[in-house]
Scaffold this active site. Structure first.
Site, PDB file in Angstrom:
ATOM      1  N   ASP A 108      -7.225  27.350  27.826  1.00 25.23           N
ATOM      2  CA  ASP A 108      -6.395  26.370  27.138  1.00 25.23           C
ATOM      3  C   ASP A 108      -6.665  25.012  27.784  1.00 25.23           C
ATOM      4  OD1 ASP A 108      -4.580  25.411  25.309  1.00 25.23           O
ATOM      5  OD2 ASP A 108      -2.918  26.667  25.969  1.00 25.23           O
ATOM      6  N   HIS A 146      -0.280  26.744  30.290  1.00 24.16           N
ATOM      7  CA  HIS A 146       0.899  25.891  30.471  1.00 24.16           C
ATOM      8  C   HIS A 146       2.178  26.701  30.279  1.00 24.16           C
ATOM      9  CE1 HIS A 146       1.527  25.962  26.119  1.00 24.16           C
ATOM     10  NE2 HIS A 146       0.204  25.809  26.034  1.00 24.16           N
ATOM     11  N   HIS A 152       5.111  23.925  25.916  1.00 24.62           N
ATOM     12  CA  HIS A 152       5.466  24.286  24.548  1.00 24.62           C
ATOM     13  C   HIS A 152       5.062  25.740  24.357  1.00 24.62           C
ATOM     14  CE1 HIS A 152       1.179  23.331  24.203  1.00 24.62           C
ATOM     15  NE2 HIS A 152       1.150  24.080  23.111  1.00 24.62           N
ATOM     16  N   GLU A 172      -3.910  22.252  28.262  1.00 23.47           N
ATOM     17  CA  GLU A 172      -2.799  21.518  28.875  1.00 23.47           C
ATOM     18  C   GLU A 172      -2.700  21.741  30.376  1.00 23.47           C
ATOM     19  OE1 GLU A 172      -1.702  22.097  24.534  1.00 23.47           O
ATOM     20  OE2 GLU A 172      -2.592  23.324  26.120  1.00 23.47           O
TER      21      GLU A 172
END
Length: 276
Positions: free
Chosen positions: A8, A104, A115, A10
């Site tokens: 990912d 994250h 999120h 983030e």
């Protein structure tokens, strides 16, 4: 030894803001190179531990962030979308271990760019009644497929979330959240050395395959929009618990794939940017 890496963005070293991780953002081009360097650190660690096959799945946003030419030559890259299994596309029982790079914290946590899959559109998620975000759902799915998660990298809040979900996973904090869009950063060379060393050490004795998954699990999602929840009830097997919350039962890999369909429906109805 076959290793799978889901990456990912983030939770990548140095990145703290939407402009770092969204195509078109002021610092996105820099961000995607930072992403590649964290991946390369994990790849070097896996190779040092004896990996002979390494699959990397670009798992962020458009899933076209990683430039093939910026990656270690040992990598087999999965890029683009749609993908039936999203962040875990290409993961099979033949993999000996999975690494989660750049992850994250879930929605509601005070982590960097926190999120759950869709920015503010998803308010909460639960797997079998347990609060879950991308970390927990990806871990549970990998376990159900039969692949242990060996290492996770991200900010300190993501690392804490992983440890609370499964304390056997090695975590590497590359930054320390001060708020949702700010962090104290480790120097890039230091963070990547830590990633490489942690992966090499953890994979030197590959983790054991996880115990068999439950025959059936329940995934519950609370949406910001009642319209999303109402529309999703048109999918067989999806029921509501209130005006904004839906649930479904099935095997964890099946629920993970179904959840991808839910997100595509939600995106078509809301068209909202992820960091508002």
């Amino acid at each position: 030894m076959r290793i799978y890496i889901s990456v990912d963005m983030e939770g990548i070293t140095g990145l703290v803001d939407a402009d770092d991780v969204q195509p078109g953002g002021r610092d996105y081009e820099r961000g995607r190179l930072m992403m590649a360097e964290d991946v390369n650190a994990a790849v070097r660690g896996a190779l040092a531990a004896g990996a002979t096959d390494i699959t990397v799945n670009d798992a962020h946003g458009p899933m076209r962030n990683l430039l093939p030419e910026s990656l270690h030559p040992a990598v087999h890259l999965i890029r683009g979308r749609p993908k039936q299994m999203g962040m875990l596309e290409g993961l099979t029982p033949e993999h000996d271990a999975a690494l989660f790079v750049g992850y994250h914290a879930r929605a509601g946590a005070l982590g960097v760019l926190s999120h759950s899959f869709m920015g503010h559109e998803i308010e909460d998620m639960w797997l079998d009644g347990r609060p879950v975000g991308e970390i927990g759902l990806a871990h549970a799915t990998a376990a159900a497929i039969g692949v242990p998660v060996a290492v996770l990298t991200g900010d300190d809040r993501a690392c804490t979330e992983m440890t609370e979900w499964d304390a056997s996973v090695t975590t590497v904090a590359v930054k320390f959240a001060r708020d949702r869009f700010s962090a104290g950063l480790r120097p890039p060379h230091e963070a990547r050395a830590s990633i490489e060393e942690a992966v090499a050490a953890r994979l030197s004795a590959p983790p054991k395959a996880p115990a068999g998954a439950a025959a059936s699990s329940t995934l519950t999602v609370r949406w910001q929009s009642a319209s999303v929840a109402s529309t999703l009830q048109g999918i067989p097997g999806v029921t509501s618990t209130d005006a904004r919350t839906v649930r479904s039962e099935g095997t964890v890999p099946g629920l993970y794939r179904l959840f991808g369909v839910w997100m595509r429906v939600a995106a078509s109805l809301t068209n909202q940017p992820p960091y508002c």
